[in-house]
Scaffold this active site. Structure first.
Site, mmCIF file in Angstrom:
data_model
loop_
_atom_site.group_PDB
_atom_site.id
_atom_site.type_symbol
_atom_site.label_atom_id
_atom_site.label_comp_id
_atom_site.label_asym_id
_atom_site.label_seq_id
_atom_site.Cartn_x
_atom_site.Cartn_y
_atom_site.Cartn_z
ATOM 1 C CD GLU A 169 -9.173 -2.482 -1.361
ATOM 2 O OE1 GLU A 169 -9.374 -2.661 -0.150
ATOM 3 O OE2 GLU A 169 -8.754 -3.382 -2.118
ATOM 4 C CG ASP A 182 -1.696 -1.284 1.385
ATOM 5 O OD1 ASP A 182 -2.182 -1.815 0.379
ATOM 6 O OD2 ASP A 182 -1.808 -1.764 2.528
#
Length: 500
Positions: free
Chosen positions: A184, A15
């Site tokens: 997301e 991420d």
């Protein structure tokens, strides 16, 4: 060298998000339940990255992370620079959205401030609008905690980053976009008079990167797929961040899920098309090789892996599997990592031990090697080198009931709650050994050892597995069975990873 090849970070930097300050680029990534958390990497050319520290020394609340919590902690951070300070926002899916800030990348960083409490609040990203002086926050949802997913919620935020100014509103509902699911990882920007959200959807292994734009922060937003696998071998190009160089070039860093190697980081060229939408990679497909960014030359760099543990201190590349306790590692006058053989009821399952010192399994084949001396004199004292995941295997030394030290090799399957032998134990008469793991393609690991009479193979090939949300980890540990009194120490020397 005029070109680079992906991935530019060939290990599990999950991420990623990136920011430019002057001529310097900084990247952070998820660290989940490991400590210290929030790694900080630096580059001058967007290709070569060096780990310069961590922003979060310990996870809070401390008692919650006194044991391994691999599915909790720091999820998907965003890093920004505003008002002469660095800011990092992240979501803990069980507690809410946190924020820390610092005057410089090396700190000192503030204590975590809980900006929005709640379950399932993940992937936050702030935006300070320089034109209006207003501040905003967008975040996603984790269905496992909240029952909600596939939507993005927006807030007005106080410019000092300490509070939200409204109850929040769903600004993008993925359920209303045909074919979109698991939206997301949003990153929020202002460009050319638009509010932009770059966010992946479709799942980590199979999805795509989307772009959303609106004239107003609260919408309505139009959407477009701007990066997807296509005919390439880069499955599910997932969340990341956009950065613009001082010369005006645009680039996008994102991750690719690669099994036991975790989430490796790719660098994509980016430009703005004639219709005002971003074009990533090669007309929307990930590039394997590309011209380097037009930035000053930088010597080749890489995040540290090797360690001689001078004075018993370990390098910044290491993280514990939980908040560390006093006395786990002892400083001394010589080289070598001296770990205490901590007594534990979980000594037979390394996945439950908080006192495992870990670093990422490299994404390319290589040989991992470390020397070990077991000073623990109590029966059951043991130490070793492990490959940790949902399943794990380790090789090391153990003190027997008769006082002898044996070389042992053990493993545990993902569904097993205890380990078993993977190799035939043999004596290590000097109480020391050289331990080696040869990690090949597909993270297939062969174990070898030298207990004083030459290098020998041990057991079958072990196929490393991912852990919860992360790739496999390399680990050093010392432990002992439950019992009274201290169990002694183990010393590791000259840790090396040699690429093949």
């Amino acid at each position: 060298m005029t070109t680079y090849r992906n991935p530019v970070l060939n290990a599990d930097w999950s991420d990623p998000d990136v920011v430019r300050v002057g001529d310097d680029f900084y990247l952070t990534a998820s660290s989940f339940g490991r400590a210290p958390g929030l790694p900080l990497l630096h580059s001058r050319n967007l290709v070569d990255w060096t780990l310069v520290g961590h922003a979060l020394e310990r996870l809070e609340p401390e008692e919650e992370f006194a044991r391994p919590r691999h599915d909790r902690g720091v999820w998907a951070p965003a890093i920004r620079h505003h008002d002469d300070r660095f800011w990092i926002f992240w979501g803990d899916p069980d507690q809410g959205i946190f924020q820390i800030n610092a005057p410089g990348i090396r700190g000192p960083w503030t204590r975590p401030h809980l900006l929005k409490p709640g379950k399932g609040l993940i992937d936050p990203c702030p935006l300070w609008d320089d034109d209006t002086g207003e501040a905003y926050l967008v975040h996603a949802w984790a269905r496992s905690r909240s029952g909600v997913k596939n939507r993005l919620t927006g807030h007005r935020m106080h410019p000092d980053g300490t509070s939200l100014l409204d109850e929040g509103k769903v600004i993008v509902d993925g359920d209303r976009i045909p074919g979109w699911f698991t939206l997301e990882g949003p990153k929020l920007y202002r460009h050319d008079g638009w509010f932009w959200i770059l966010a992946p959807a479709g799942g980590v292994e199979t999805g795509w990167q989307g772009a959303f734009r609106s004239r107003g922060f609260f919408g309505p937003y139009e959407e477009r797929v701007v990066l997807e696998q296509g005919d390439t071998d880069v499955n599910g190009p997932h969340q990341g961040g956009w950065v613009r160089t001082a010369a005006g070039e645009d680039w996008f860093l994102h991750f690719q899920q690669r099994g036991a190697h975790g989430r490796v980081v790719h660098l994509q060229p980016m430009r703005w098309g004639p219709d005002g939408w971003p074009v990533l990679g090669d007309e929307g497909a990930p590039v394997a090789e590309h011209r380097r960014p037009d930035l000053p030359p930088q010597p080749p760099a890489a995040s540290a892996t090797d360690d001689d543990f001078p004075g018993g201190r370990y390098g910044r590349q290491w993280q514990w599997t939980a908040n560390p306790g006093d006395g786990w590692a002892t400083q001394h006058s010589a080289d070598g990592l001296r770990l205490t053989c901590l007594r534990s009821a979980d000594a037979r399952d390394l996945r439950k031990l908080p006192n495992v010192l870990t670093q990422r399994l490299p994404g390319r084949p290589g040989t991992i090697e470390v020397g070990l001396r077991l000073e623990g004199t109590e029966p059951g004292a043991r130490a070793g080198l492990a490959v940790l995941g949902d399943a794990y295997a380790w090789i090391g030394l153990e003190r027997g009931a008769d006082g002898t030290v044996r070389l042992v090799h053990r493993f545990a399957e993902a569904v097993a709650d205890a380990e078993r032998d993977a190799g035939v134990p043999c004596l290590a008469p000097e109480g020391r050994a050289l331990l080696r793991i040869e990690a090949g393609a597909g993270a297939r690991c062969r174990f070898r050892y030298d207990a004083g009479d030459g290098l020998r193979p041990s057991g079958p090939v072990f196929a490393a597995t991912p852990w919860c949300w992360v790739g496999a980890l390399l680990g050093l540990f010392a432990t002992a069975s439950e019992g009274p009194g201290p169990a002694g120490t183990a010393t590791f020397t000259r840790f090396r990873i040699t690429p093949h």
